[in-house]
Design an enzyme around this catalytic site. Structure first.
Site, PDB file in Angstrom:
ATOM      1  CG  LEU A  43     -27.837 -46.281 -32.852  1.00 20.45           C
ATOM      2  CD1 LEU A  43     -28.640 -45.937 -31.625  1.00 20.45           C
ATOM      3  CD2 LEU A  43     -27.980 -47.767 -33.162  1.00 20.45           C
ATOM      4  CB  SER A 284     -26.987 -43.275 -17.835  1.00 19.10           C
ATOM      5  OG  SER A 284     -28.347 -43.373 -18.175  1.00 19.10           O
ATOM      6  NE  ARG A 337     -30.737 -36.283 -21.084  1.00 16.01           N
ATOM      7  CZ  ARG A 337     -30.256 -37.099 -22.032  1.00 16.01           C
ATOM      8  NH1 ARG A 337     -29.819 -36.586 -23.182  1.00 16.01           N
ATOM      9  NH2 ARG A 337     -30.219 -38.397 -21.837  1.00 16.01           N
ATOM     10  CG  HIS A 429     -25.165 -35.323 -24.110  1.00 12.23           C
ATOM     11  ND1 HIS A 429     -24.242 -36.328 -24.265  1.00 12.23           N
ATOM     12  CD2 HIS A 429     -26.389 -35.918 -24.171  1.00 12.23           C
ATOM     13  CE1 HIS A 429     -24.877 -37.479 -24.426  1.00 12.23           C
ATOM     14  NE2 HIS A 429     -26.180 -37.255 -24.379  1.00 12.23           N
TER      15      HIS A 429
END
Length: 665
Positions: A43, A284, A337, A429
């Site tokens: 991206l 997710s 998170r 992650h």
């Protein structure tokens, strides 16, 4: 060297606007004479390549995959943040800025984050214009959902495939420029070094992964958008090919590396199944909108579940510990998170983990099925619906929102998550650390830029969910195209950069010598042997829980492992062919060096921040003392002054944030 962030003067809300009004520009006719290399086509890199080419620059784009569509951005599931306040629930540019800085434990650069929040709304308009199929509500307007660490709904999404859809949008923009000849695409090419001429980045050395050919490519500027380094842990949610090589090569040539020890530990990942697993799978964070996280209250029930004499749905509500809702009532299951990950690990470490390894908690959707089902029954005028009918109606709504995620879970775990709760556990992650960049996104090498996850600037010690896609597209579509022009304005008369200079020759020679070593070394261990050993050291001693003794051991262990790697690694095959083991060897060599820097950075940070808990600190007399018993310390609870922003001691500015607000409670 002294670091200069080049943050503009003035009020934070005016910095970006005023800055754009006064920077140098390159006129359209001159852009045709300037070349830019973009490494990585996810991206960040893909949007940058497309936009720079649209502006008129000549772009060379490099991807180690067979297509930009295979970039790891495709794996992002839950959504992308933007401060549009479509829900009318109080969102604003400032609130997105505030949530991002606070969620990062006050360790990100505020000016960069405010700019990110400012341009976020433009990203959605850009992507809608490209045809990205964002979810819409009943009236046809773009829908939003919540993510962790915020009190508003600002996350735009495309079911559980948001990264894929956004990447296809950027890829379509790239293809338009490839067809026009403004982007020259180099698939299956890997950057192995940066070339610096007269102190400026002027090109790269790349290897054609199909033929093995070593190539020289020149440009007036080099942009690195190659993603993060989570695979230093071996097991992570990253694609197995994700690596740190491009970023590490520019670091070794003078680009400072910042915050290497800050990694994102994502709370909702499928637990590992054994020692022979090659990667982990992300579920997710959006699932935490409707799923409730819990473990049994009693250890007897944990034992019974592991032995198979009880099932999770056999436990009544009063036998369950919804620990996030209990500890953080204002945010509940939507804490950031890092907080969710630390809490899950603490429960599992205390013996409440529910799978065979003891490393799993439940993510339960039963309450969501009932809640949605009752609403649907009223909408469909079903009077006195049965419990089974309510569940059926509710499951259909959840399926619409998360169906592909539930399907993926069932294929991997072989359990139906509609009938039994999902099992999740924290896993590596995203990486907050990366190459240091200034406000222009330029590294400490003039002419070398770094964008997206590969840089350090926006997320501090922890990234809020749905902000990775936001940063990547903000950097590529709306920031770099402005700031790079300010630098390239001095190159309009430079002319083509020659690849026949001594600097290109020396860089190529160095690359070839390393490749020849790997091919000719008669070692006894595979590349994965070393990568797995490195990953275990990193997770055990540099993971969520750290202490000074363990970090010192990690530094020694990694150093010894690296020495053994260069003596005993074995790489089959040749260098004039497609050889994945050869490519992997170079990447693991870089991970071994990065891992040692990672541990050294963690050692000097006598603090807990983000997903990392520093168990103890050394007092002046050398005595080790625990900071808190069973309690993680972060900026949400931290009582002292926040530490420096990066390893190289660039101070942060706090004039725009009320640092005194620390707690969820």
């Amino acid at each position: 060297m002294a670091l200069d962030s080049k943050v503009p003067q003035g009020p934070i809300k005016d910095k970006w606007t005023d800055y754009k009004n006064h920077i140098n520009l390159v006129n359209p006719a001159n852009k045709r004479n300037i070349d830019v290399i973009v490494v990585g086509t996810g991206l960040a890199g893909g949007s940058a390549a497309a936009t720079l080419a649209e502006l008129g620059y000549n772009v060379k784009a490099f991807a180690y995959q067979d297509s930009p569509r295979r970039a790891h951005s495709i794996a992002a599931q839950g959504g992308i943040n933007a401060a549009k306040n479509y829900q009318g629930d109080g969102d604003s540019t400032y609130r997105l800025f505030y949530d991002t800085v606070k969620g990062g434990d006050y360790r990100s650069r505020e000016a960069n984050v405010y700019r990110l929040a400012e341009v976020s709304a433009n990203i959605i308009d850009q992507c809608v214009a490209q045809g990205v199929p964002f979810a819409r509500d009943y009236g046809g307007l773009l829908d939003n959902r919540s993510f962790g660490g915020v009190l508003v709904s600002r996350t735009f999404y495309a079911k559980g495939q948001t990264g894929q859809q956004l990447l296809l949008g950027a890829y379509s923009a790239m293809n338009r420029q490839i067809a026009r000849g403004k982007i020259e695409m180099f698939n299956r090419h890997e950057m192995l070094d940066v070339v610096i001429v007269d102190g400026k980045a002027r090109g790269i050395i790349a290897r054609n992964l199909i033929t093995g050919e070593i190539e020289r490519h020149s440009a007036h500027a080099v942009v690195i958008g190659s993603g993060g380094y989570g695979n230093v842990y071996f097991l992570s949610t990253n694609a197995m090919g994700s690596n740190a090589t491009a970023a590490w090569k520019i670091h070794k040539k003078g680009a400072y590396f910042a915050n290497p020890c800050y990694t994102q530990i994502h709370p909702t990942c499928i637990p590992r199944s054994g020692d022979y697993q090659s990667k982990l799978t992300l579920m997710s964070e959006s699932l935490r909108n409707d799923g409730r996280i819990w473990v049994p209250k009693n250890l007897e029930d944990v034992k019974a579940i592991k032995e198979g004499t009880k099932k999770p749905k056999d436990l009544t509500e009063d036998q369950r510990d919804y620990f996030l809702e209990r500890r953080y009532p204002a945010f509940g299951n939507l804490v950031p998170r890092d907080v969710a990950s630390r809490a899950a690990k603490e429960r599992c470490d205390a013996g409440y983990g529910v799978n065979a390894t003891g490393e799993a908690v439940y993510l339960d959707f039963a309450a969501a099925f009932e809640r949605y089902g009752k609403v649907q029954a009223k909408i469909h005028n079903i009077s006195n619906p049965s419990a089974a009918k309510i569940k059926e109606l509710g499951q259909e709504i959840v399926k619409e929102k998360y169906g592909n995620l539930f399907q993926m879970y069932e294929k991997i775990i072989d359990q139906n998550p509609y009938e039994t709760p999902m099992m999740i556990y924290p896993a590596v992650h995203y990486t907050m650390g990366g190459i240091w960049v200034d406000y222009n996104l330029m590294t400490t090498i003039p002419g070398c830029y770094c964008i997206g996850e590969a840089n350090f600037s926006d997320h501090g010690a922890n990234r809020l969910g749905a902000s990775a896609l936001m940063q990547g597209l903000a950097d590529g579509y709306f920031v770099l195209p402005y700031t790079i022009g300010d630098y390239l304005a001095d190159d309009i008369r430079t002319g083509k950069i020659s690849t026949e200079s001594p600097e290109f020759e020396a860089a190529e020679k160095d690359v070839i010598s390393k490749i020849e070593f790997f091919i000719n070394n008669k070692g006894t261990h595979s590349v994965d042997y070393y990568h797995k050993k490195l990953g275990k050291i990193m997770w055990d001693k540099c993971g969520m829980s750290r202490n000074a003794e363990g970090l010192k051991e990690a530094i020694e262990d990694i150093s010894a492992l690296r020495k053994d790697f260069w003596k005993n690694v074995s790489v089959p095959g040749g260098d004039k062919e497609y050889n994945e083991e050869l490519a992997k060897a170079g990447r693991v060599a870089d991970f071994l060096e990065l891992g040692e820097l990672f541990a050294k950075d963690a050692l000097v940070r006598e603090e807990s921040a983000g997903g990392h808990f520093r168990e103890e600190h050394q007092t002046e007399d050398g005595e080790a003392k625990r900071i808190k018993e069973f309690q993680f310390v972060s900026a949400w609870e931290y009582k002292g002054e926040p530490k420096d922003a990066i390893l190289h001691k660039e101070p942060l500015e706090y004039e725009n944030i009320e640092v005194k607000e620390r707690s969820y409670k």
